[in-house]
Scaffold this motif. Structure first.
Motif, PDB file in Angstrom:
ATOM      1  N   ASN A 159       0.769  -1.304  -0.074  1.00  0.00           N
ATOM      2  CA  ASN A 159       0.163  -0.102  -0.100  1.00  0.00           C
ATOM      3  C   ASN A 159       0.857   1.266  -0.025  1.00  0.00           C
ATOM      4  O   ASN A 159       0.779   2.137  -0.712  1.00  0.00           O
ATOM      5  N   THR A 160       2.002   1.285   0.865  1.00  0.00           N
ATOM      6  CA  THR A 160       2.617   2.590   0.905  1.00  0.00           C
ATOM      7  C   THR A 160       3.557   2.729  -0.402  1.00  0.00           C
ATOM      8  O   THR A 160       3.495   3.941  -0.814  1.00  0.00           O
ATOM      9  N   PRO A 161       4.254   1.703  -0.844  1.00  0.00           N
ATOM     10  CA  PRO A 161       5.305   1.976  -2.063  1.00  0.00           C
ATOM     11  C   PRO A 161       4.466   2.424  -3.118  1.00  0.00           C
ATOM     12  O   PRO A 161       4.899   3.181  -4.013  1.00  0.00           O
ATOM     13  N   LEU A 162       2.879   1.678  -3.362  1.00  0.00           N
ATOM     14  CA  LEU A 162       2.332   2.202  -4.519  1.00  0.00           C
ATOM     15  C   LEU A 162       1.918   3.673  -4.323  1.00  0.00           C
ATOM     16  O   LEU A 162       1.913   4.305  -5.234  1.00  0.00           O
ATOM     17  N   ALA A 163       1.555   3.947  -3.222  1.00  0.00           N
ATOM     18  CA  ALA A 163       1.203   5.519  -2.941  1.00  0.00           C
ATOM     19  C   ALA A 163       2.200   6.462  -3.024  1.00  0.00           C
ATOM     20  O   ALA A 163       2.383   7.769  -3.784  1.00  0.00           O
ATOM     21  N   THR A 164       3.382   5.898  -2.644  1.00  0.00           N
ATOM     22  CA  THR A 164       4.590   6.825  -2.947  1.00  0.00           C
ATOM     23  C   THR A 164       5.005   6.935  -4.362  1.00  0.00           C
ATOM     24  O   THR A 164       5.305   8.043  -5.088  1.00  0.00           O
ATOM     25  N   MET A 165       4.809   5.798  -5.267  1.00  0.00           N
ATOM     26  CA  MET A 165       5.139   5.722  -6.503  1.00  0.00           C
ATOM     27  C   MET A 165       4.229   6.749  -7.259  1.00  0.00           C
ATOM     28  O   MET A 165       4.565   7.458  -8.326  1.00  0.00           O
ATOM     29  N   THR A 166       2.922   6.610  -6.886  1.00  0.00           N
ATOM     30  CA  THR A 166       1.897   7.599  -7.408  1.00  0.00           C
ATOM     31  C   THR A 166       2.153   9.137  -7.274  1.00  0.00           C
ATOM     32  O   THR A 166       2.328   9.931  -8.304  1.00  0.00           O
ATOM     33  N   LEU A 167       2.687   9.586  -6.108  1.00  0.00           N
ATOM     34  CA  LEU A 167       3.259  10.762  -5.850  1.00  0.00           C
ATOM     35  C   LEU A 167       4.400  11.152  -6.650  1.00  0.00           C
ATOM     36  O   LEU A 167       4.518  12.171  -7.167  1.00  0.00           O
TER      37      LEU A 167
END
Length: 410
Positions: A211-219
């Protein structure tokens, strides 16, 4: 013995009882007219009629599909014992060579009934044979020597017993083989479903980690898109961001089935196809114009459709023809679908749809998609099949019942 075995035993017993009724009638006629034996006609024909009437009731009783216990099966066999005792007693008693038919009833009960009820049938047969021997009428004289008549009767009785045993054991063996196949299927489903539960538990754990890596990649993609001044790069970044958002939604949905307060919402056919086109933009999709695009599907059915489209796209791309045909229709409260690829096809003699986890026909496949699809189809009491396509490729179809509220098409 369970209800299905009891019903199967009674159906077999009914078939054999018709054979016994016909055999008794023929025997009375032959003994009276051909052999000249002065047998008492009224009680013998009354026994034949009583057995025929009871068999009509037995067939009706089995056809009701009500619970049938071993006591009921014992009662049916007991009627046969009583009628056989009556017939033997009025036609020679212990001198009647057909008295050994009591052994056939004991054998049938031993095969099909529990031990206690089988012993009860054996006791009833012994008692019936004893009563027919003690109180039976002596065999009257006829046209032939009594000793020769007895020997011929023994031979005929042996032939009759052989036919009955062969018919019954054959049907019993068939029933046992069918039961073994059902048990094997249930064991396979249990192993697959147990693996699905384990996979779901592991997936929920991985979802929290991703969850966290995907959110970071989106940003990061958003930041790069704002700083980029190349139109083509911005378009690619927008596509990448849509894919990351899709992945993020999928990760969040992994834990949704376990949380009843956050149950997964239904998804429309149009949304499923839009997500698939986003993932497979290089594959051409042809669908029927009257497809129910606004039909709301539960997540499992959406996953089934996505898996079939992806498998078809993989097969078509390997053959150098990136095209997939989709046909969806709603008829008689059911969703009928078919996905056709343009790949190399398959050998019809070895055509199987994987039904177990981690059984993938693709080199880099996980072997999970079709197993989950099978589980969804079975849960919804549907059907999944595969057929060769005309020319080349394969057609995979499915049939799923729909609730009344979901039969709206666009």
């Amino acid at each position: 013995m369970d209800n299905s075995n009891n019903a199967s035993f009674l159906r077999t017993l009914c078939s054999l009882r018709w054979l016994a009724t016909a055999g008794q009638a023929v025997t009375i006629l032959v003994a009276t007219w051909a052999l000249g034996l002065a047998l008492p006609q009224p009680p013998l024909w009354a026994g034949v009629a009583a057995l025929a009437v009871f068999n009509l009731y037995a067939r009706w009783r089995v056809g009701l599909e009500r619970p049938i216990g071993p006591a009921t099966a014992f009662g049916h066999v007991l009627v046969d014992v009583v009628v056989l005792t009556w017939m033997i007693g009025w036609s020679g008693g212990i001198a009647n060579p057909f008295g050994s038919l009591f052994l056939v009833l004991i054998a049938l009960a031993a095969f099909a009934l529990p031990l206690a009820w089988g012993l009860a049938v054996a006791a009833a047969c012994v008692l019936g044979y004893a009563l027919s021997a003690m109180f039976g009428l002596p065999l009257p004289a006829g046209y032939f020597d009594p000793r020769m008549l007895y020997l011929f009767g023994v031979a005929l009785n042996f032939l009759l017993c052989s036919v009955v045993v062969v018919v019954f054991t054959t049907r019993l063996a068939f029933s046992l083989r069918r039961r073994e196949q059902e048990l094997a299927t249930l064991r396979e489903r249990f192993a697959r479903n147990e693996g699905i539960v384990t996979l779901a538990t592991h997936a929920a754990s991985v979802a929290h980690e991703l969850n966290t890596p995907l959110a970071t990649m989106t940003l990061l993609v958003d930041d790069i898109a704002e700083q980029s001044r190349q139109a083509e790069l911005r378009e690619d970044l927008d596509t990448l961001r849509e894919l990351l958002v899709l992945c993020h939604e999928r990760v969040l949905a992994l834990a949704a089935p376990a949380d009843r307060s956050n149950a997964q919402e239904a998804i429309t056919v149009q949304e499923v196809l839009a997500q698939w086109r986003l993932v497979r933009p290089d594959v051409q999709l042809q669908r029927n114009l009257d497809a129910p695009m606004r039909l709301r599907l539960e997540p499992g059915v959406g996953h089934l459709l996505m898996v079939l489209l992806n498998n078809a796209a993989d097969a078509s791309e390997r053959a150098g023809r990136p095209r997939v045909d989709l046909e969806l229709r709603v008829a008689s409260g059911q969703l009928l679908g078919e996905v056709r690829d343009y790949g190399a096809g398959f050998d019809t003699a070895k055509a199987t749809l994987p039904n177990t986890l981690y059984d993938s026909g693709k080199r880099h496949g996980m072997g999970v998609g079709l197993a989950l699809s099978h589980a969804t189809v079975e849960r919804l009491a549907g059907e999944l099949w595969m057929q060769p396509a005309q020319g080349s490729g394969a057609r995979v179809g499915f049939r799923l019942p729909l609730p009344v509220a979901e039969e709206t098409t666009s």
